[in-house]
Motif scaffolding. Structure first.
Motif, PDB file in Angstrom:
ATOM      1  N   THR A  30     -11.669  -1.276 -13.137  1.00 57.00           N
ATOM      2  CA  THR A  30     -11.532  -2.046 -11.911  1.00 57.00           C
ATOM      3  C   THR A  30     -10.137  -1.852 -11.337  1.00 57.00           C
ATOM      4  O   THR A  30      -9.150  -1.884 -12.065  1.00 57.00           O
ATOM      5  N   GLN A  76      -7.176  -3.338  -9.257  1.00 57.48           N
ATOM      6  CA  GLN A  76      -6.664  -4.628  -8.829  1.00 57.48           C
ATOM      7  C   GLN A  76      -5.436  -4.391  -7.966  1.00 57.48           C
ATOM      8  O   GLN A  76      -4.542  -3.646  -8.343  1.00 57.48           O
ATOM      9  N   THR A  77      -5.408  -5.029  -6.819  1.00 57.58           N
ATOM     10  CA  THR A  77      -4.294  -4.893  -5.900  1.00 57.58           C
ATOM     11  C   THR A  77      -3.493  -6.181  -5.905  1.00 57.58           C
ATOM     12  O   THR A  77      -4.051  -7.267  -5.779  1.00 57.58           O
TER      13      THR A  77
END
Length: 91
Positions: A5, A7-8
């Motif tokens: 995944t 993630q920012t």
């Protein structure tokens, strides 16, 4: 990699970034710490070669910013620190 995944994280204007490279093993890590809240993100399990490669890549990219005075100043300061580090390593 254990996570696929992306993630920012945003709003990191008040943060500190630490690069750690062990002199006793081949492990490195990157820590991003929010200086206001104290929260942090750690990326562990990197090899020293990966971390060094990232630094070289970053410095190389700065060389193309011909009109960026801040980049030029950083490269000059970085060059001085590299010279000092080489003196220490060769002593």
């Amino acid at each position: 990699m254990n996570s696929s995944t992306v993630q920012t994280f945003s709003g990191l204007s008040a943060c500190a970034v630490d690069l750690y490279s062990s002199s006793y093993s081949e492990e490195s890590r990157i820590t991003i710490r929010d200086t206001n809240a104290g929260d942090r993100l750690e990326i562990e399990g990197l090899t020293n070669a990966v971390l060094r490669g990232a630094v070289i890549s970053y410095v190389h990219a700065l060389g193309y910013r011909k009109e960026d005075e801040a980049a030029k100043k950083f490269l000059q300061e970085f060059s001085q620190q590299v010279a000092k580090a080489l003196e220490t390593a060769e002593a």
